[in-house]
Design a protein around this motif. Structure first.
Motif, PDB file in Angstrom:
ATOM      1  N   VAL A   1       1.173  -1.318   0.110  1.00  0.00           N
ATOM      2  CA  VAL A   1      -0.162   0.216   0.063  1.00  0.00           C
ATOM      3  C   VAL A   1       0.877   0.578   0.266  1.00  0.00           C
ATOM      4  O   VAL A   1       1.636   1.621   0.769  1.00  0.00           O
ATOM      5  CB  VAL A   1      -1.092   0.223   1.144  1.00  0.00           C
ATOM      6  N   ILE A   2       1.230   1.702  -1.249  1.00  0.00           N
ATOM      7  CA  ILE A   2       1.562   3.441  -1.651  1.00  0.00           C
ATOM      8  C   ILE A   2       0.342   4.141  -0.526  1.00  0.00           C
ATOM      9  O   ILE A   2      -0.340   4.825  -2.364  1.00  0.00           O
ATOM     10  CB  ILE A   2       1.581   3.562  -2.193  1.00  0.00           C
ATOM     11  N   CYS A   3       0.260   5.254   0.082  1.00  0.00           N
ATOM     12  CA  CYS A   3      -0.543   6.445   0.171  1.00  0.00           C
ATOM     13  C   CYS A   3      -0.322   7.229  -0.355  1.00  0.00           C
ATOM     14  O   CYS A   3      -1.231   7.966  -1.003  1.00  0.00           O
ATOM     15  CB  CYS A   3      -0.964   6.537   1.992  1.00  0.00           C
ATOM     16  N   GLY A   4       1.097   7.652  -0.934  1.00  0.00           N
ATOM     17  CA  GLY A   4       1.380   8.605  -2.037  1.00  0.00           C
ATOM     18  C   GLY A   4       1.819   8.788  -3.268  1.00  0.00           C
ATOM     19  O   GLY A   4       1.287   7.005  -3.760  1.00  0.00           O
ATOM     20  N   ASP A   5       2.769   8.859  -3.625  1.00  0.00           N
ATOM     21  CA  ASP A   5       3.305   9.073  -5.747  1.00  0.00           C
ATOM     22  C   ASP A   5       4.307   6.947  -5.995  1.00  0.00           C
ATOM     23  O   ASP A   5       4.847   7.159  -4.286  1.00  0.00           O
ATOM     24  CB  ASP A   5       3.995   9.830  -5.855  1.00  0.00           C
ATOM     25  N   ALA A   6       4.140   6.869  -6.761  1.00  0.00           N
ATOM     26  CA  ALA A   6       4.913   5.778  -7.073  1.00  0.00           C
ATOM     27  C   ALA A   6       5.786   6.475  -7.997  1.00  0.00           C
ATOM     28  O   ALA A   6       5.600   6.612  -8.729  1.00  0.00           O
ATOM     29  CB  ALA A   6       4.040   4.664  -7.078  1.00  0.00           C
ATOM     30  N   GLY A   7       7.139   6.324  -7.897  1.00  0.00           N
ATOM     31  CA  GLY A   7       7.972   5.378  -8.905  1.00  0.00           C
ATOM     32  C   GLY A   7       7.905   5.133 -10.408  1.00  0.00           C
ATOM     33  O   GLY A   7       7.315   3.752 -10.713  1.00  0.00           O
ATOM     34  N   ASP A   8       8.461   4.964 -10.876  1.00  0.00           N
ATOM     35  CA  ASP A   8       8.966   4.487 -12.374  1.00  0.00           C
ATOM     36  C   ASP A   8       8.763   2.954 -12.220  1.00  0.00           C
ATOM     37  O   ASP A   8       9.630   2.733 -11.438  1.00  0.00           O
ATOM     38  CB  ASP A   8      10.349   4.712 -12.950  1.00  0.00           C
ATOM     39  N   ALA A   9       7.902   1.988 -13.001  1.00  0.00           N
ATOM     40  CA  ALA A   9       8.593   1.069 -13.430  1.00  0.00           C
ATOM     41  C   ALA A   9       7.706   0.221 -12.013  1.00  0.00           C
ATOM     42  O   ALA A   9       7.872  -1.033 -11.406  1.00  0.00           O
ATOM     43  CB  ALA A   9       9.541   0.243 -12.888  1.00  0.00           C
ATOM     44  N   LEU A  10       6.621   0.394 -11.525  1.00  0.00           N
ATOM     45  CA  LEU A  10       5.827  -0.435 -10.319  1.00  0.00           C
ATOM     46  C   LEU A  10       5.392  -1.230 -10.986  1.00  0.00           C
ATOM     47  O   LEU A  10       5.007  -1.886 -11.887  1.00  0.00           O
ATOM     48  CB  LEU A  10       5.416   0.823 -10.047  1.00  0.00           C
ATOM     49  N   ALA A  11       6.046  -2.738 -10.419  1.00  0.00           N
ATOM     50  CA  ALA A  11       5.340  -3.522 -10.227  1.00  0.00           C
ATOM     51  C   ALA A  11       5.503  -4.163 -11.686  1.00  0.00           C
ATOM     52  O   ALA A  11       5.416  -5.450 -12.339  1.00  0.00           O
ATOM     53  CB  ALA A  11       3.678  -3.876 -10.315  1.00  0.00           C
ATOM     54  N   ASP A  12       6.937  -4.183 -11.617  1.00  0.00           N
ATOM     55  CA  ASP A  12       7.836  -4.382 -13.639  1.00  0.00           C
ATOM     56  C   ASP A  12       7.600  -6.745 -12.714  1.00  0.00           C
ATOM     57  O   ASP A  12       7.841  -6.368 -12.276  1.00  0.00           O
ATOM     58  CB  ASP A  12       8.844  -3.633 -13.188  1.00  0.00           C
ATOM     59  N   SER A  13       7.442  -6.598 -13.473  1.00  0.00           N
ATOM     60  CA  SER A  13       7.423  -8.172 -13.632  1.00  0.00           C
ATOM     61  C   SER A  13       7.227  -8.927 -12.382  1.00  0.00           C
ATOM     62  O   SER A  13       7.518 -10.168 -12.166  1.00  0.00           O
ATOM     63  CB  SER A  13       9.270  -8.171 -14.487  1.00  0.00           C
ATOM     64  N   MET A  14       5.636  -7.896 -11.974  1.00  0.00           N
ATOM     65  CA  MET A  14       5.280  -9.026 -10.879  1.00  0.00           C
ATOM     66  C   MET A  14       4.324  -9.754 -11.626  1.00  0.00           C
ATOM     67  O   MET A  14       3.958 -10.127 -12.294  1.00  0.00           O
ATOM     68  CB  MET A  14       3.975  -7.810 -10.392  1.00  0.00           C
ATOM     69  N   TYR A  15       4.151 -11.188 -10.721  1.00  0.00           N
ATOM     70  CA  TYR A  15       3.776 -12.663 -10.750  1.00  0.00           C
ATOM     71  C   TYR A  15       2.581 -12.352  -9.963  1.00  0.00           C
ATOM     72  O   TYR A  15       1.313 -13.009 -10.651  1.00  0.00           O
ATOM     73  CB  TYR A  15       4.770 -13.644 -10.058  1.00  0.00           C
ATOM     74  N   GLU A  16       2.612 -12.639  -8.861  1.00  0.00           N
ATOM     75  CA  GLU A  16       1.288 -12.144  -8.260  1.00  0.00           C
ATOM     76  C   GLU A  16       1.308 -11.368  -6.728  1.00  0.00           C
ATOM     77  O   GLU A  16       2.293 -10.391  -7.168  1.00  0.00           O
ATOM     78  CB  GLU A  16       0.298 -13.353  -7.654  1.00  0.00           C
ATOM     79  N   GLY A  17       0.408 -10.921  -5.945  1.00  0.00           N
ATOM     80  CA  GLY A  17       0.329  -9.983  -5.114  1.00  0.00           C
ATOM     81  C   GLY A  17      -0.231  -8.645  -5.915  1.00  0.00           C
ATOM     82  O   GLY A  17      -1.089  -8.553  -7.539  1.00  0.00           O
ATOM     83  N   VAL A  18      -0.885  -7.594  -5.204  1.00  0.00           N
ATOM     84  CA  VAL A  18      -1.519  -6.482  -4.825  1.00  0.00           C
ATOM     85  C   VAL A  18      -0.627  -5.177  -4.877  1.00  0.00           C
ATOM     86  O   VAL A  18      -0.011  -5.838  -4.249  1.00  0.00           O
ATOM     87  CB  VAL A  18      -3.201  -6.467  -4.612  1.00  0.00           C
ATOM     88  N   ILE A  19      -0.677  -4.293  -5.690  1.00  0.00           N
ATOM     89  CA  ILE A  19      -0.156  -3.316  -4.970  1.00  0.00           C
ATOM     90  C   ILE A  19      -1.582  -1.844  -5.132  1.00  0.00           C
ATOM     91  O   ILE A  19      -1.756  -1.639  -6.341  1.00  0.00           O
ATOM     92  CB  ILE A  19       1.025  -2.530  -6.000  1.00  0.00           C
ATOM     93  N   PHE A  20      -1.111  -1.196  -4.004  1.00  0.00           N
ATOM     94  CA  PHE A  20      -2.200  -0.115  -4.093  1.00  0.00           C
ATOM     95  C   PHE A  20      -2.036   1.263  -4.134  1.00  0.00           C
ATOM     96  O   PHE A  20      -1.000   1.417  -3.298  1.00  0.00           O
ATOM     97  CB  PHE A  20      -2.925  -0.157  -2.966  1.00  0.00           C
ATOM     98  N   VAL A  21      -2.363   2.578  -5.114  1.00  0.00           N
ATOM     99  CA  VAL A  21      -1.835   3.395  -4.541  1.00  0.00           C
ATOM    100  C   VAL A  21      -2.614   4.270  -4.599  1.00  0.00           C
ATOM    101  O   VAL A  21      -3.144   5.049  -5.822  1.00  0.00           O
ATOM    102  CB  VAL A  21      -0.629   3.981  -6.291  1.00  0.00           C
ATOM    103  N   GLY A  22      -1.702   5.217  -3.163  1.00  0.00           N
ATOM    104  CA  GLY A  22      -2.915   6.936  -3.166  1.00  0.00           C
ATOM    105  C   GLY A  22      -2.706   8.254  -4.528  1.00  0.00           C
ATOM    106  O   GLY A  22      -3.603   8.567  -4.327  1.00  0.00           O
ATOM    107  N   GLY A  23      -1.918   7.913  -5.191  1.00  0.00           N
ATOM    108  CA  GLY A  23      -1.340   9.274  -5.653  1.00  0.00           C
ATOM    109  C   GLY A  23      -1.011   8.784  -7.150  1.00  0.00           C
ATOM    110  O   GLY A  23      -1.592   8.079  -7.460  1.00  0.00           O
ATOM    111  N   GLN A  24      -0.146   9.656  -7.845  1.00  0.00           N
ATOM    112  CA  GLN A  24       0.327   9.751  -8.780  1.00  0.00           C
ATOM    113  C   GLN A  24       1.596   7.796  -9.381  1.00  0.00           C
ATOM    114  O   GLN A  24       2.192   8.303  -8.384  1.00  0.00           O
ATOM    115  CB  GLN A  24       0.964  11.054  -9.189  1.00  0.00           C
ATOM    116  N   ILE A  25       1.328   7.844  -9.965  1.00  0.00           N
ATOM    117  CA  ILE A  25       2.168   6.993 -10.474  1.00  0.00           C
ATOM    118  C   ILE A  25       3.046   7.006 -11.633  1.00  0.00           C
ATOM    119  O   ILE A  25       2.415   7.697 -13.211  1.00  0.00           O
ATOM    120  CB  ILE A  25       1.497   5.515 -11.560  1.00  0.00           C
ATOM    121  N   ALA A  26       4.608   6.963 -11.763  1.00  0.00           N
ATOM    122  CA  ALA A  26       5.258   7.450 -12.277  1.00  0.00           C
ATOM    123  C   ALA A  26       5.262   6.896 -13.949  1.00  0.00           C
ATOM    124  O   ALA A  26       5.091   7.530 -14.768  1.00  0.00           O
ATOM    125  CB  ALA A  26       6.394   7.236 -11.880  1.00  0.00           C
TER     126      ALA A  26
END
Length: 230
Positions: free
Chosen positions: A147-172
């Motif tokens: 869980v990322i309440c703010g912004d996320a940098g480049d290449a978020l979740a790159d080559s992710m097999y499973e799992g979940v990412i929650f982003v509250g701000g901007q995704i680069a």
């Protein structure tokens, strides 16, 4: 009763030895005073002890632990809680690169920002970041939740097999084979529960990032995607 260890004028080995002796003697609550950002503090704690660092810690704080509850009244360097099996690490400040890397269970809470590669190769557990996060968070993540309440940098979740990412701000930029979905009502309820439990002032809404599953099995039809990933 809380047992205190003054870290001043002691080596990392001496501090960890005193911590283990305190735990072995039956102490369940231990404070490390003046940790002065030393590396490798509180590693491989394998019982449900409560350890509080009254200051910042260096690299690999609380790594490889299984069942302990560690709180840092400051920030941590690289690799906080790396390879944790179970337990809790709560960081009041910020975290360096690779926080929660390869964890299999438990919860890591960073109230401030996290640097690059947070939660890489996670195999379970939860990473909660109250602020922003650097590039390549969740790289090759296999299971768990970030869980990322703010912004996320480049290449978020790159080559992710499973799992979940929650982003509250901007995704680069999303990484290879990462896609955005709408959170379910169950997701929103869980997010609210986590934010309330750990006293994190979160955003009003989140985006949900999951694997597109194109990299799960090689297919010549997806050769362009594989070329980019490799």
């Amino acid at each position: 009763m809380t047992f205190s260890i003054d870290c001043r004028d002691k080596t990392t080995r001496e501090i960890n030895q005193l911590l283990r002796e305190a735990i072995a003697s039956g102490q369940e609550h231990v404070r490390l005073l003046e940790p002065e950002a030393r590396h490798n503090l509180g590693v491989a704690l394998l019982c449900p002890v409560h350890v509080v660092l009254e200051g910042s810690a260096g690299y690999y704080c609380a790594g490889m632990m299984d069942g302990a509850h560690v709180e840092v009244r400051g920030s941590v360097g690289w690799g906080g809680a790396e390879s944790m099996m179970n337990g809790t690490l709560i960081v009041d400040g910020h975290a360096g690169s690779g926080v929660a890397a390869s964890i299999r269970g438990g919860i890591v809470v960073v109230r401030g920002d996290a640097a690059a590669r947070a939660g890489v190769s996670m195999k379970g557990g939860t990473l909660l970041i109250g602020g922003n996060c650097g590039y390549m968070a969740g790289f090759m993540m296999q299971k768990g939740r970030i869980v990322i309440c703010g912004d996320a940098g480049d290449a978020l979740a790159d080559s992710m097999y499973e799992g979940v990412i929650f982003v509250g701000g901007q995704i680069a930029a999303l990484g290879n084979d990462a896609v955005v979905e709408e959170p379910t009502s169950e997701d929103r309820a869980w997010l609210n529960e986590m934010l309330v439990k750990y006293h994190i002032p979160g955003p009003t809404s989140f985006r949900k990032v999951v694997s597109g599953r194109k990299l799960w099995n090689f297919d010549r039809k997806e050769i362009a995607t594989w070329k980019v990933a490799l």
